[in-house]
Design an enzyme around this catalytic site. Sequence first.
Site, PDB file in Angstrom:
ATOM      1  N   LYS A  48       0.827  -1.217   0.000  1.00 30.17           N
ATOM      2  CA  LYS A  48       0.000   0.000   0.000  1.00 30.17           C
ATOM      3  C   LYS A  48       0.861   1.267   0.000  1.00 30.17           C
ATOM      4  O   LYS A  48       0.608   2.206  -0.774  1.00 30.17           O
ATOM      5  CB  LYS A  48      -0.918  -0.017   1.225  1.00 30.17           C
ATOM      6  CG  LYS A  48      -1.653   1.277   1.506  1.00 30.17           C
ATOM      7  CD  LYS A  48      -2.563   1.146   2.699  1.00 30.17           C
ATOM      8  CE  LYS A  48      -1.806   0.871   3.976  1.00 30.17           C
ATOM      9  NZ  LYS A  48      -1.011   2.038   4.429  1.00 30.17           N
ATOM     10  N   THR A  49       1.865   1.300   0.862  1.00 26.99           N
ATOM     11  CA  THR A  49       2.710   2.494   0.963  1.00 26.99           C
ATOM     12  C   THR A  49       3.452   2.738  -0.349  1.00 26.99           C
ATOM     13  O   THR A  49       3.577   3.875  -0.813  1.00 26.99           O
ATOM     14  CB  THR A  49       3.717   2.340   2.121  1.00 26.99           C
ATOM     15  OG1 THR A  49       2.995   2.162   3.337  1.00 26.99           O
ATOM     16  CG2 THR A  49       4.610   3.559   2.234  1.00 26.99           C
ATOM     17  N   ASP A 239      -4.449   8.056   3.288  1.00 25.78           N
ATOM     18  CA  ASP A 239      -3.977   6.730   3.680  1.00 25.78           C
ATOM     19  C   ASP A 239      -4.830   6.199   4.834  1.00 25.78           C
ATOM     20  O   ASP A 239      -5.366   6.970   5.624  1.00 25.78           O
ATOM     21  CB  ASP A 239      -2.509   6.839   4.123  1.00 25.78           C
ATOM     22  CG  ASP A 239      -1.866   5.485   4.355  1.00 25.78           C
ATOM     23  OD1 ASP A 239      -2.378   4.477   3.848  1.00 25.78           O
ATOM     24  OD2 ASP A 239      -0.827   5.444   5.053  1.00 25.78           O
ATOM     25  N   GLU A 240      -4.953   4.871   4.948  1.00 29.24           N
ATOM     26  CA  GLU A 240      -5.690   4.215   6.045  1.00 29.24           C
ATOM     27  C   GLU A 240      -7.107   4.795   6.200  1.00 29.24           C
ATOM     28  O   GLU A 240      -7.565   5.089   7.301  1.00 29.24           O
ATOM     29  CB  GLU A 240      -4.925   4.360   7.372  1.00 29.24           C
ATOM     30  CG  GLU A 240      -3.513   3.808   7.352  1.00 29.24           C
ATOM     31  CD  GLU A 240      -3.450   2.284   7.408  1.00 29.24           C
ATOM     32  OE1 GLU A 240      -4.504   1.644   7.271  1.00 29.24           O
ATOM     33  OE2 GLU A 240      -2.343   1.754   7.594  1.00 29.24           O
ATOM     34  N   GLN A 270      -9.477  -4.294   7.836  1.00 32.13           N
ATOM     35  CA  GLN A 270      -8.568  -3.939   8.920  1.00 32.13           C
ATOM     36  C   GLN A 270      -9.059  -2.713   9.687  1.00 32.13           C
ATOM     37  O   GLN A 270      -8.272  -2.017  10.331  1.00 32.13           O
ATOM     38  CB  GLN A 270      -7.155  -3.697   8.373  1.00 32.13           C
ATOM     39  CG  GLN A 270      -6.544  -4.941   7.745  1.00 32.13           C
ATOM     40  CD  GLN A 270      -5.098  -4.735   7.355  1.00 32.13           C
ATOM     41  OE1 GLN A 270      -4.222  -4.587   8.188  1.00 32.13           O
ATOM     42  NE2 GLN A 270      -4.835  -4.723   6.053  1.00 32.13           N
ATOM     43  N   ARG A 621      -0.411 -10.931  10.271  1.00 37.38           N
ATOM     44  CA  ARG A 621       0.900 -10.413  10.701  1.00 37.38           C
ATOM     45  C   ARG A 621       1.999 -11.449  10.459  1.00 37.38           C
ATOM     46  O   ARG A 621       3.182 -11.119  10.474  1.00 37.38           O
ATOM     47  CB  ARG A 621       0.902 -10.068  12.196  1.00 37.38           C
ATOM     48  CG  ARG A 621      -0.087  -9.010  12.697  1.00 37.38           C
ATOM     49  CD  ARG A 621      -0.074  -7.742  11.885  1.00 37.38           C
ATOM     50  NE  ARG A 621      -1.105  -7.785  10.850  1.00 37.38           N
ATOM     51  CZ  ARG A 621      -1.134  -6.980   9.795  1.00 37.38           C
ATOM     52  NH1 ARG A 621      -0.171  -6.108   9.599  1.00 37.38           N
ATOM     53  NH2 ARG A 621      -2.097  -7.075   8.899  1.00 37.38           N
TER      54      ARG A 621
END
Length: 670
Positions: A48-49, A239-240, A270, A621
């Site tokens: 994503k980043t 973002d997010e 998430q 994770r």
Amino acid sequence: MPEYILHPAHAPRDLHIDYRKELNEQQHAVVTAGNGPLLVIAGAGSGKTRTLTYRVAWLVEHGIPPDRILLLTFTNKAAKEMLRRVAKLLPMDISAIWGGTFHHVGNRLLRRHAKLIGYEPDFTILDRDDQKDLLDACLADANIDTKGERFPKGEVLAEIYSLATNTERSIERVLAEQYDYFSHLAGEITKLQRQYETRKRAGNVMDYDDLLVKSLDLLKTQPEVSERYQQQFVHVLVDEYQDTNKIQADLIDALAARHQNLMVVGDDAQSIYSWRGANYRNILSFPERYPKTETFKIEVNYRSVPAVLTLANDAIKGNVNQFAKSLQPVRQGGGKPWLVACADSNQQAQFVAQRILELREEGVPLTDVAVLYRAHFHAMELQMEFTRRNIPFVITSGLRFFEQAHVKDVSSFLKLATNPNDELSFKRILRLMPGVGGATAEKLWREFQPLLRADLGAPGGRELPEKSPVVPKKAAGDWVQMAAVINQLRALQPPLLADEMIEIVVEGYYATYLKAKYPNARARQEDLNQLAAFGTQFKLVEEFLSQLALLTNLEADDAALLATEEQEYLRMSTVHQAKGQEWKVVFVIGLCDGMFPLSRSLDNLEGEEEERRLFYVAVTRAKDELFMTFPLYRASGGETGGFQRPSRFVAELPKEHYQELALRHAGGNW
């Protein structure tokens, strides 16, 4: 101001970046998209980043001036890292990009235009302690009777007001839904909020939430300001987005209203922060609010082995409210995750500790291992086991369990009951009362020490009095309860049992204190319920207190471990704190119904779905290995005691997705 239109025909001939080479097909489609509202559903571990970074670079390379780009993130660190990467990719100066958190951008707007809403540009921003102190001062001036019953303190009021603000709900509704034990005080709490607002304006100060509220107010009430920034920000990137609250979503909509070149990136699977105001419906309803939305999915996962992703994909299927997605692995190999049934919490701790030591022998450093849990008290036994075996660990989600203030407060009552000469414990208890500081605690210690030393059953033994001239007026009501609890503990006949004593302290005094003192009173009371359950393992309270003493005063170790790069340590963390992180090996513990998901989160469909999203975050994770463990029996504590059944989230998984291992008896081999 000129209009800036993205179109393939207008692309410059010589780009500095080979976007086809640097990005996968899904990422490339997002980065090179045209104008208009764009919704990007970015799955866990999908880059994503990287996608956002290259999108900013693409915009600059295609003629969008840096000062016409707004990049909103949830941490300044994230914004700086993205802009650092963009600067590294491009030869031109991109420092004019507006990048940072919502609060950072709000502060920047208000510093320029504060006078338009009745503030001076040099306003002060209150930190949480300043905010609490100002609210306590408002409470002192409000002539609210706090002697008859406890009134929420400044820290709790700050949380109530913050939730009401960020979710745009009324005080009455916030109280009814999350602080029902204060619902009857809604009138006084609302009145106090008005006084707080008046004091802030008079002092030219704003709290953290005001940076959003006042910015939105500025854009809504000042058309010339709104027009200026709507014109300026040709492209807005967020973002997010799944973690935005109502005010943040409204602020984004206000800034992007003119051009509607709004790209929001996030993963509805998430969204796990509703308790602090985040609203997952912001991302789900985005296509409705922006009918011309083009939706993209980034599902190629670079983090985890295929078996972990197969399990994760099925873990989230039970949620009705979601954008369906399927994480696709890049990596190959890896074994199936493990589901480990343990006899009880102690055996669960023994298994995890032993397996971690084995992994280390196999070449996996402790720093590549994490233990995740739903709530802090689930890791009590594990912290003990790691300490016994000298396995270094750091708690990401706060203090170690036995170092928390509420655990130490209640333990002080038990210490005093077993040792009436314990001056430090008595003074700690006294300072829980309003108006009692160091000097007053010393005076009360001198006054009551002779009574404490005398055995109640012996001749001349007397109870602590409910009234005393040396007790400050502010503390009179508290002292009645506190003295009664101490007298009740002193009257107990041997053998003294830790669980019984903790129950007396919590029911007789401390539960009421928690509600007024802490915003997360319910979670802290759950900790104390589990502390009492933990106490059932010991025949005598003295043994229990000795064990606590061995497990405390260790937080300095955490700081020392974090400061060195040479010492290995593993991470212990709540799932909330683990979001955005990854480890080679992950243990998710306490996977029982009532523990994960938590019982108190199952009152409605939204609560259960957020718990399922938490489980999804936990399992994604893991890069190489995933262990899911649960105890078949748990000592009685609140709603989670007794015989256990596996979490419903585990029960939903097809059995072919994991390997089962049952540890039937304590000390068994595996």
